[in-house]
Design a protein around this motif. Structure first.
Motif, PDB file in Angstrom:
ATOM      1  N   TRP A 147       0.825  -1.206   0.000  1.00 35.22           N
ATOM      2  CA  TRP A 147       0.000   0.000   0.000  1.00 35.22           C
ATOM      3  C   TRP A 147       0.861   1.258   0.000  1.00 35.22           C
ATOM      4  N   GLN A 148       2.029   1.204   0.637  1.00 37.47           N
ATOM      5  CA  GLN A 148       2.928   2.361   0.659  1.00 37.47           C
ATOM      6  C   GLN A 148       3.499   2.633  -0.726  1.00 37.47           C
ATOM      7  N   GLU A 150       2.042   1.881  -3.496  1.00 33.07           N
ATOM      8  CA  GLU A 150       0.931   2.385  -4.305  1.00 33.07           C
ATOM      9  C   GLU A 150       0.618   3.844  -3.976  1.00 33.07           C
ATOM     10  N   VAL A 151       0.601   4.169  -2.705  1.00 29.85           N
ATOM     11  CA  VAL A 151       0.175   5.500  -2.263  1.00 29.85           C
ATOM     12  C   VAL A 151       1.265   6.547  -2.424  1.00 29.85           C
ATOM     13  N   VAL A 239      -1.425  11.311   4.979  1.00 26.08           N
ATOM     14  CA  VAL A 239      -1.880  10.437   3.900  1.00 26.08           C
ATOM     15  C   VAL A 239      -2.300   9.113   4.520  1.00 26.08           C
ATOM     16  N   GLN A 242      -5.415   4.525   1.927  1.00 24.90           N
ATOM     17  CA  GLN A 242      -6.091   4.570   0.622  1.00 24.90           C
ATOM     18  C   GLN A 242      -5.551   5.696  -0.270  1.00 24.90           C
ATOM     19  N   GLY A 243      -4.593   6.450   0.268  1.00 25.37           N
ATOM     20  CA  GLY A 243      -3.992   7.522  -0.516  1.00 25.37           C
ATOM     21  C   GLY A 243      -4.693   8.855  -0.377  1.00 25.37           C
TER      22      GLY A 243
END
Length: 597
Positions: A147-148, A150-151, A239, A242-243
């Motif tokens: 997730w990191q 991606e975000v 942040v 989910q961004g």
């Protein structure tokens, strides 16, 4: 103000194609579509941007500097910096070498090295703002959670956000085991980061919408020392997973440092007052994770030394051809004029040729390191990847340490060519000299690079990278033993490389008896390593020039500069070898209390 810059594209292409053969090597490293036509197009556009957009802002940034609004904590960059950054982002430059999966263009690192040199020649202070975004990308790519990546990575790669590296604290610089910044776990999986970091490059500015600070801090259960440090991503604006970007985080710029140079670069004191952050990688493994970013930054700072040297040389050479002073010792060279240009004088030529030798040789050395980064990532043979990685590890402190030390030397030589006119601000030479000085200090001083080279790369890793490079040098000498165009260079290179190996063994033996011998020998060993490595590249450059289709004047330039290097600069190794062999006694014998006796 006459300080000018034009990217030396012909010499860059010579280094890439004639010496390193990147157009032949890159397809085997996963870059099948990166042909010469594409690389040349990137170089041409990068040169245009550097020369027409960034270079004119260099003096502006030095004169204006950055300013801090203490009421809001906002930092304003010099006039034109923000507009230049907008053009940089629009051109897709932040993601030039980043993976396509995160929005990058996926071009080879060696191409990024060339572009980076241009930026640093044109405007080093401006170049510091996007610099650590690349390092943050590498750290998160290798150690971040899915997730990191991606975000955080996509806006970092696009240039919408920038990054920082937050290590140093008021009471600890190199010895990060002493750091006090703490991280308290929160119920939602985030962490509350509290502490103060200093000397943070681009810690606050008005170029990007968010800044991702990569911060070293201690968890409550952390063991003492450097093994108890963890790494956290702490954005300027919060942040979530989910961004979604939220409110301003509890991280502020407390003040801006007043510096000798790079005035246009914001060097910040950053205060973290319970700021929300996210753990990157494993707990207590922050030092190793940060070094992914640090090693990339160290190679980048080496390029800064190279870039400043190139710009200084360009201006000193132009001035030396125009400035009329005295007559040549052998008689007038331009009798129709009141005096000869100062380039006819041997001492001016000594300074210009020293710069030329260190710049052009250093360029190939740096680009080769970039190519090895590509090989370490993309070679199909695991053994080849391992060799490339060993060579990158070994060359990183040499590229960083030597290119920055030579950057200081070259900018001062270039200033000297101007005489008193170099010391005043009119020609811009004193700015280059001031800007160069920081490169030997940040991302690890020259002394730290030297200790890393001897203590880790030689002793701990048993000289793995040196064995690879030594093999390259021996192979070259064997292949070119009968090359008449190289004259005595091959024999001199072989002899010096053999002495290099002998010195390495002698340091290891001495260190086994007395650990002080590591520190006593490290600086001289670093510089010796740089000079012998450059000798190898100059011999290869001379051979490549003769075999190329370059004009005769270009070939002569390489041939004569190689001869100058071997006869005038490589002998510096004699002094370094003598210092290494002298041991630690003369350094450690004086009692601390007697230094001011």
């Amino acid at each position: 103000m006459s300080n000018r810059y034009e990217a030396p594209i012909r010499d860059m292409q010579f280094a890439l194609y004639d010496v390193l053969g990147v157009d032949r090597v890159l397809p085997a490293l996963g870059h099948e579509e990166t042909g010469r036509e594409l690389v040349d197009a990137v170089l041409e556009e990068a040169a245009r941007f550097a020369g027409t957009v960034l270079a004119p802002l260099n003096e502006v940034g030095d004169r204006e500097g950055c300013s801090l609004d203490k009421a809001t904590g906002e930092v304003k960059t010099p006039t034109g910096f923000r507009q230049a950054y907008e053009q940089y982002v629009e051109g897709g430059w932040p993601g030039l070498t980043a993976p396509a999966e995160f929005g990058g263009q996926g071009l080879p690192h060696v191409v990024g090295f060339v572009q980076k040199e241009m930026i640093d020649s044109a405007n080093l202070a401006w170049g510091n703002f996007p610099l650590l975004g690349h390092g943050a990308t590498e750290a998160l790519r290798h150690h971040g959670e899915d997730w990191q990546r991606e975000v955080f990575l996509k806006p970092l790669v696009s240039g919408e956000w920038t990054g920082t590296m937050c290590l140093t604290e008021p009471h600890c610089g190199t010895d990060l085991g002493l750091l006090k910044t703490r991280a308290e776990p929160a119920a939602d999986g985030s962490y509350s980061i509290t502490g103060t970091k200093i000397f943070i490059t681009a810690g606050e500015h008005d170029l990007a919408s968010n800044i991702v600070h990569l911060v070293l801090a201690r968890l409550p259960d952390a063991p003492a020392g450097s093994k108890g440090i963890s790494l956290f991503a702490v954005p300027k604006f919060k942040v979530d997973r989910q961004g979604k970007v939220g409110e301003r985080n509890a991280v502020t710029c407390g003040s801006l440092e007043h510096k000798m140079g790079i005035h246009g670069s914001a060097t910040c004191v950053m205060n973290f007052d319970g700021a929300e952050g996210w753990l990157v990688g494993q707990p207590h493994k922050g030092m190793s994770h940060m070094f992914t970013m640090m090693n990339a930054a160290r190679l980048a700072v080496g390029l800064q030394g190279l870039g400043l040297s190139e710009r200084a040389l360009q201006n000193a050479l132009a001035y030396s051809r125009e400035r009329l002073q005295s007559r040549a010792l052998s008689g007038p060279k331009q009798p129709d004029k009141a005096a000869d240009p100062i380039i006819v004088h041997p001492d001016v030529r000594r300074m210009l040729l020293t710069c030329k030798a260190l710049v052009e040789g250093g360029r190939v050395m740096a680009y080769h390191a970039g190519l090895m980064v590509d090989a370490a990532e993309g070679a199909s043979d695991p053994a080849e990847r391992e060799r490339a990685l060993a060579l990158v590890d070994f060359m990183t402190p040499i590229v960083k340490g030597c290119l920055t030390e030579w950057g200081v030397e070259c900018t001062y030589h270039a200033l000297q060519c101007f005489g008193g006119h170099g010391y005043i601000a009119e020609h811009g030479m004193e700015q280059l000299a001031r800007d160069a000085r920081i490169t030997t200090l940040y991302e690890g001083t020259t002394g730290i690079q030297a200790l890393d080279l001897v203590g880790r790369k030689i002793l701990k890793l048993e000289g793995a990278g040196l064995k690879v490079l030594g093999g390259m040098i021996r192979a070259f000498c064997e292949e070119n033993g009968g090359n008449q165009a190289l004259g005595a260079m091959v024999g001199t290179l072989a002899t010096t490389a053999k002495e290099w190996e002998e010195l390495t063994v002698s340091i290891a033996k001495a260190a086994a008896k007395n650990p002080e011998e590591v520190g006593a020998a490290s600086y001289d060993y670093l510089m010796y390593s740089g000079y012998v490595t450059l000798a190898y590249w100059w011999a290869r450059m001379a051979a490549a020039a003769e075999a190329s289709g370059q004009p005769e004047g270009f070939k002569a330039g390489k041939r004569e500069t190689a001869r100058f290097y071997f006869e005038r600069i490589l002998p510096r190794t004699r002094a370094h070898a003598a210092a290494i062999r002298s041991g630690s006694a003369s350094l450690m014998g004086l009692d601390e209390a007697d230094f001011d006796a």
